[in-house]
Scaffold this motif. Structure first.
Motif, PDB file in Angstrom:
ATOM      1  N   VAL A 399       1.089  -1.418   0.043  1.00 46.46           N
ATOM      2  CA  VAL A 399       0.102   0.066   0.183  1.00 46.46           C
ATOM      3  C   VAL A 399       0.740   1.247   0.228  1.00 46.46           C
ATOM      4  O   VAL A 399       0.437   2.007  -0.791  1.00 46.46           O
ATOM      5  CB  VAL A 399      -0.982   0.007   1.467  1.00 46.46           C
ATOM      6  N   ASP A 400       1.841   1.238   0.714  1.00 45.08           N
ATOM      7  CA  ASP A 400       2.856   2.485   1.001  1.00 45.08           C
ATOM      8  C   ASP A 400       3.751   2.323  -0.610  1.00 45.08           C
ATOM      9  O   ASP A 400       3.571   3.063  -1.223  1.00 45.08           O
ATOM     10  CB  ASP A 400       3.860   2.394   1.639  1.00 45.08           C
ATOM     11  N   TRP A 401       4.436   1.615  -1.303  1.00 48.43           N
ATOM     12  CA  TRP A 401       4.364   1.522  -2.506  1.00 48.43           C
ATOM     13  C   TRP A 401       3.733   2.707  -3.954  1.00 48.43           C
ATOM     14  O   TRP A 401       4.005   3.124  -4.185  1.00 48.43           O
ATOM     15  CB  TRP A 401       5.499   0.398  -3.251  1.00 48.43           C
ATOM     16  N   LEU A 402       2.671   1.818  -3.674  1.00 54.05           N
ATOM     17  CA  LEU A 402       1.512   1.584  -4.605  1.00 54.05           C
ATOM     18  C   LEU A 402       1.282   4.015  -4.432  1.00 54.05           C
ATOM     19  O   LEU A 402       1.288   4.762  -5.453  1.00 54.05           O
ATOM     20  CB  LEU A 402       0.311   1.769  -4.349  1.00 54.05           C
ATOM     21  N   HIS A 403       1.055   4.390  -2.982  1.00 50.70           N
ATOM     22  CA  HIS A 403       0.250   5.621  -2.773  1.00 50.70           C
ATOM     23  C   HIS A 403       1.744   6.604  -2.783  1.00 50.70           C
ATOM     24  O   HIS A 403       1.067   7.766  -3.431  1.00 50.70           O
ATOM     25  CB  HIS A 403       0.179   5.421  -0.922  1.00 50.70           C
ATOM     26  N   GLN A 404       2.350   6.427  -3.285  1.00 47.43           N
ATOM     27  CA  GLN A 404       3.762   7.277  -3.590  1.00 47.43           C
ATOM     28  C   GLN A 404       3.028   7.866  -5.064  1.00 47.43           C
ATOM     29  O   GLN A 404       4.206   9.152  -5.628  1.00 47.43           O
ATOM     30  CB  GLN A 404       5.412   6.853  -3.772  1.00 47.43           C
ATOM     31  N   PHE A 405       2.387   7.221  -5.924  1.00 53.26           N
ATOM     32  CA  PHE A 405       2.403   7.739  -7.272  1.00 53.26           C
ATOM     33  C   PHE A 405       1.416   8.491  -6.868  1.00 53.26           C
ATOM     34  O   PHE A 405       1.401   8.799  -8.321  1.00 53.26           O
ATOM     35  CB  PHE A 405       2.317   6.692  -8.053  1.00 53.26           C
ATOM     36  N   ASP A 406       0.616   8.477  -6.037  1.00 49.25           N
ATOM     37  CA  ASP A 406      -0.241   9.327  -5.784  1.00 49.25           C
ATOM     38  C   ASP A 406      -0.898   9.867  -4.913  1.00 49.25           C
ATOM     39  O   ASP A 406      -1.472   9.441  -4.000  1.00 49.25           O
ATOM     40  CB  ASP A 406      -1.495   9.385  -6.735  1.00 49.25           C
ATOM     41  N   PRO A 407       0.434  10.659  -3.853  1.00 51.03           N
ATOM     42  CA  PRO A 407       0.112  10.883  -2.599  1.00 51.03           C
ATOM     43  C   PRO A 407      -0.950  11.426  -1.452  1.00 51.03           C
ATOM     44  O   PRO A 407      -1.233  11.494  -0.970  1.00 51.03           O
ATOM     45  CB  PRO A 407       1.779  11.889  -2.097  1.00 51.03           C
ATOM     46  N   ASP A 408      -1.266  12.309  -3.395  1.00 48.72           N
ATOM     47  CA  ASP A 408      -2.617  13.253  -2.815  1.00 48.72           C
ATOM     48  C   ASP A 408      -4.167  11.894  -2.458  1.00 48.72           C
ATOM     49  O   ASP A 408      -4.481  12.714  -2.665  1.00 48.72           O
ATOM     50  CB  ASP A 408      -3.747  14.399  -3.879  1.00 48.72           C
ATOM     51  N   ALA A 409      -3.790  10.539  -3.460  1.00 49.80           N
ATOM     52  CA  ALA A 409      -5.206   9.718  -3.494  1.00 49.80           C
ATOM     53  C   ALA A 409      -5.346   9.514  -1.820  1.00 49.80           C
ATOM     54  O   ALA A 409      -4.455   9.673  -0.801  1.00 49.80           O
ATOM     55  CB  ALA A 409      -4.864   8.919  -4.032  1.00 49.80           C
ATOM     56  N   ALA A 410      -6.489   8.942  -1.634  1.00 52.58           N
ATOM     57  CA  ALA A 410      -6.787   8.907  -0.931  1.00 52.58           C
ATOM     58  C   ALA A 410      -6.977   7.658   0.146  1.00 52.58           C
ATOM     59  O   ALA A 410      -6.328   6.449  -0.968  1.00 52.58           O
ATOM     60  CB  ALA A 410      -8.866   8.843  -0.183  1.00 52.58           C
ATOM     61  N   ARG A 411      -6.495   7.042   1.501  1.00 56.11           N
ATOM     62  CA  ARG A 411      -6.282   5.778   1.663  1.00 56.11           C
ATOM     63  C   ARG A 411      -7.345   4.392   0.791  1.00 56.11           C
ATOM     64  O   ARG A 411      -6.872   3.532   0.865  1.00 56.11           O
ATOM     65  CB  ARG A 411      -6.131   5.454   2.849  1.00 56.11           C
ATOM     66  N   GLN A 412      -8.509   5.584   0.808  1.00 55.49           N
ATOM     67  CA  GLN A 412      -9.753   4.294   0.671  1.00 55.49           C
ATOM     68  C   GLN A 412      -9.363   3.978  -1.285  1.00 55.49           C
ATOM     69  O   GLN A 412      -9.832   2.378  -1.008  1.00 55.49           O
ATOM     70  CB  GLN A 412     -10.993   5.340   1.132  1.00 55.49           C
ATOM     71  N   GLU A 413      -8.953   5.333  -1.636  1.00 53.77           N
ATOM     72  CA  GLU A 413      -8.971   4.575  -2.934  1.00 53.77           C
ATOM     73  C   GLU A 413      -7.833   3.533  -3.820  1.00 53.77           C
ATOM     74  O   GLU A 413      -7.765   2.710  -4.278  1.00 53.77           O
ATOM     75  CB  GLU A 413      -8.177   5.949  -3.682  1.00 53.77           C
ATOM     76  N   ILE A 414      -6.773   3.707  -2.273  1.00 52.57           N
ATOM     77  CA  ILE A 414      -5.533   2.559  -2.605  1.00 52.57           C
ATOM     78  C   ILE A 414      -5.742   1.354  -2.084  1.00 52.57           C
ATOM     79  O   ILE A 414      -6.319   0.511  -3.166  1.00 52.57           O
ATOM     80  CB  ILE A 414      -4.235   3.464  -1.647  1.00 52.57           C
ATOM     81  N   HIS A 415      -6.628   1.415  -1.337  1.00 57.77           N
ATOM     82  CA  HIS A 415      -6.980  -0.079  -0.718  1.00 57.77           C
ATOM     83  C   HIS A 415      -7.742  -1.117  -1.511  1.00 57.77           C
ATOM     84  O   HIS A 415      -8.389  -1.508  -2.051  1.00 57.77           O
ATOM     85  CB  HIS A 415      -7.872   0.287   0.725  1.00 57.77           C
ATOM     86  N   GLY A 416      -9.373   0.696  -2.335  1.00 59.18           N
ATOM     87  CA  GLY A 416     -10.023  -0.089  -3.600  1.00 59.18           C
ATOM     88  C   GLY A 416      -9.072  -0.660  -4.852  1.00 59.18           C
ATOM     89  O   GLY A 416      -9.297  -1.996  -5.475  1.00 59.18           O
ATOM     90  N   LEU A 417      -7.821  -0.105  -4.858  1.00 59.24           N
ATOM     91  CA  LEU A 417      -7.684  -0.467  -6.305  1.00 59.24           C
ATOM     92  C   LEU A 417      -7.045  -2.104  -5.888  1.00 59.24           C
ATOM     93  O   LEU A 417      -6.878  -2.489  -6.993  1.00 59.24           O
ATOM     94  CB  LEU A 417      -6.540   0.862  -6.677  1.00 59.24           C
ATOM     95  N   LEU A 418      -6.061  -1.979  -4.580  1.00 61.35           N
ATOM     96  CA  LEU A 418      -5.479  -3.327  -4.323  1.00 61.35           C
ATOM     97  C   LEU A 418      -6.920  -4.346  -4.258  1.00 61.35           C
ATOM     98  O   LEU A 418      -6.505  -5.663  -4.778  1.00 61.35           O
ATOM     99  CB  LEU A 418      -4.958  -2.749  -3.683  1.00 61.35           C
ATOM    100  N   GLY A 419      -7.653  -4.190  -3.845  1.00 57.79           N
ATOM    101  CA  GLY A 419      -8.627  -4.744  -3.579  1.00 57.79           C
ATOM    102  C   GLY A 419      -9.258  -5.439  -5.534  1.00 57.79           C
ATOM    103  O   GLY A 419      -9.380  -6.461  -5.633  1.00 57.79           O
ATOM    104  N   GLN A 420      -9.275  -4.335  -6.099  1.00 54.84           N
ATOM    105  CA  GLN A 420      -9.967  -4.617  -7.998  1.00 54.84           C
ATOM    106  C   GLN A 420      -8.920  -5.375  -8.124  1.00 54.84           C
ATOM    107  O   GLN A 420      -8.719  -6.508  -8.709  1.00 54.84           O
ATOM    108  CB  GLN A 420      -9.843  -3.818  -8.596  1.00 54.84           C
ATOM    109  N   MET A 421      -7.317  -5.684  -7.576  1.00 56.99           N
ATOM    110  CA  MET A 421      -6.463  -6.208  -8.458  1.00 56.99           C
ATOM    111  C   MET A 421      -6.568  -7.894  -7.225  1.00 56.99           C
ATOM    112  O   MET A 421      -4.944  -7.899  -7.292  1.00 56.99           O
ATOM    113  CB  MET A 421      -4.693  -5.600  -8.735  1.00 56.99           C
TER     114      MET A 421
END
Length: 524
Positions: A399-421
């Motif tokens: 989750v931290d690795w992915l978040h660095q590519f859009d620091p403004d993205a909400a944690r919920q959005e990051i976890h949602g994307l990871l859940g899709q994959m």
């Protein structure tokens, strides 16, 4: 077979019949390779037995096992009885003086060599190697001198050598180009023994399989036909059982309601009969399916300009070998370009040349020797490299690795994307050091989905994906509204995604404006 708390197979009884060609399918982690090892005898089942024929052809996964042998000898080793007889015979002939026993043993060995067609061993092995695009000049070389893709083809020839009664192939199309895959398809379609093959290539499975043995629900179910036939039959069977369960559950609810109302009253005999009916109607227990389907969707933050790329006179050589010479093209918004050709023809080299000075990507001037290139207005690129070494930084969580590519993205959005994959729940906190090949690929897709580029440059994106993920990628690329550059040996992807083909052939690159299927039709 069980690993810790994970049950792969329970009371599996199945027969693979002569003359049939079976695809062994199931999602990553379902136990396909484990089951193959049980069949070959490489590992033993925790319970149960396997009966196998005397001659078994197996595609070896260790690409370095035969590095100290000649290529031609490695192939002949596919017939162990013959190879041992030849080695012992040569040792006897090398003796300065032979005893009577040695002479008698030589006679026995010559008999084995004759029975196993040993006198034509090298020419038979050479035919297989030529079919798999290993030229005569390499036949006398050591295995250690070959490239990775060439080694795979030699090991495939080894598995096919000696006319085995059964062939067990685990991912035989990995590292093969389309021409070699087509040759293998034709070869296996003529094979008269029992074939069991693991593959994530849907087109390949549909082309060769008479049956599919599907590992799911902790068992193996065999379906008649190719992969698409299996998917349809499996869906129908599953929905029939589930709709039957819904009806039974309704009936059970009605009976339980009657029992609750009259259980303490005067209608005891009717209550008893309804209790028996409830027991009889208990829902069929459905084992949980292993199949997980990722949801891939590529979107754009903003579209690019009409002209995405202009290239003129591009050139790249390695030493004296010219790989790309004088290539030029104009690519427009919405083009989906597929790059096709033999392994080593220059597909990855051209993609790297295009990326040498691409916007928002690390500059790599060493990937281009000459030529002019201009990327269009507002172009943003999502890149999926064939070699993913170093793409994902170690020592972080997913989750931290992915978040660095859009620091403004909400944690919920990051976890949602990871859940899709398929990185659900706690898997989002998995350390990046522990990722498998398939997980690495899915995480790179997450990055691209987060960045929302308008150009996708994908170099062999299916290498570590299972069939469900490849199908999801296929649909996502077809629906994507931006521009695509794609290198793949997956024929369904080529045919269903591409709208334009760059064909590599003996140093020339032909720019064909049309689908791969249309190009194949003009060649035919």
């Amino acid at each position: 077979m069980r690993y810790g708390s994970k049950n792969l197979f329970e009371d599996v009884s199945t027969t693979f019949q002569a003359g049939r060609r079976y695809g062994l399918t199931g999602p990553n982690g379902s136990g396909k390779s484990t089951f193959m090892k049980l069949l070959t005898g490489e590992i033993d089942a925790q319970r149960g037995t396997v009966t196998r024929p005397s001659k078994l052809g197996v595609l070896r996964q260790d690409h370095f096992e035969f590095d100290s042998f000649r290529v031609i000898d490695t192939v002949i080793m596919g017939n162990q009885r013959l190879w041992k007889a030849l080695a012992e015979r040569d040792a006897l002939y090398a003796k300065a003086d032979m005893s009577n026993e040695d002479g008698m043993r030589l006679g026995e060995l010559e008999g084995i060599v004759g029975e196993e067609d040993g006198y034509s061993a090298e020419s038979d092995a050479a035919v297989l190697l030529q079919g798999l695009d290993i030229p005569d000049a390499l036949h006398e070389r050591m295995m250690s001198e070959l490239q990775g893709g060439q080694k795979v083809r030699v090991l495939l020839a080894q598995a096919l050598y000696g006319q085995p009664q059964a062939l067990l192939l685990d991912e035989p199309t990995n590292h093969l180009d389309l021409d070699s895959i087509h040759w293998l398809q034709q070869f296996l379609s003529r094979y008269e023994g029992t074939l069991i093959v693991i593959s994530h290539d849907r087109h390949f499975l549909n082309g060769i399989c008479t049956h599919i043995a599907d590992i799911d629900y902790e068992t193996i179910i065999t379906y008649t036909g190719g992969y698409d036939d299996m998917v349809m039959a499996k869906t129908q069977i599953r929905s029939t059982i589930e709709s039957g369960n819904v009806q039974r559950e309704k009936k059970i609810a009605q009976l339980n309601d009657f029992i609750a109302r009259f259980g303490a009253g005067t209608r005891a005999s009717q209550v008893t009969s309804r209790r028996k009916e409830v027991e009889r109607l208990q829902t069929t227990e459905l084992a949980r399916s292993n199949i997980q389907r990722p949801f891939i969707k590529f979107q754009m933050k903003r579209p690019s300009g009409k002209v995405v790329l202009e290239a003129e006179g591009l050139a790249k050589a390695f030493g004296d070998t010219k790989v790309i010479s004088g290539f030029g093209a104009i690519v427009n918004r919405g083009d989906r370009v597929v790059l096709v050709g033999r392994n080593g023809a220059g597909k990855t080299t051209l993609l790297k040349a295009l990326m040498a000075d691409a916007p928002d990507m690390p500059a790599s001037p060493e990937d281009l020797d000459a030529g002019k290139m201009r990327w269009g207005h507002e172009v943003s690129i999502g890149y999926f490299p064939q070699d993913q070494t170093g793409e994902i930084k170690k020592g972080m969580t997913v989750v931290d690795w992915l978040h660095q590519f859009d620091p403004d993205a909400a944690r919920q959005e990051i976890h949602g994307l990871l859940g899709q994959m398929l990185f659900s729940g706690e898997e989002g906190y998995k350390p990046t050091d522990a990722l498998s090949g398939g997980e690495t690929a899915r995480l790179l897709f997450c990055r691209i989905m987060l960045q929302k580029p308008n150009v996708l440059v994908f170099d062999e994106p299916t290498n570590h994906l299972d069939l469900e993920s490849i199908n999801a990628l296929n649909v996502a690329l077809q629906k994507y509204e931006g521009t695509v550059f794609l290198v793949t040996h997956d024929q369904d992807l080529l045919e269903e995604v591409g709208t334009r083909v760059w064909q590599f052939d003996h140093g020339r690159i032909t720019d064909f404006r049309g689908t791969y299927e249309e190009l194949a039709g003009t060649v035919a």
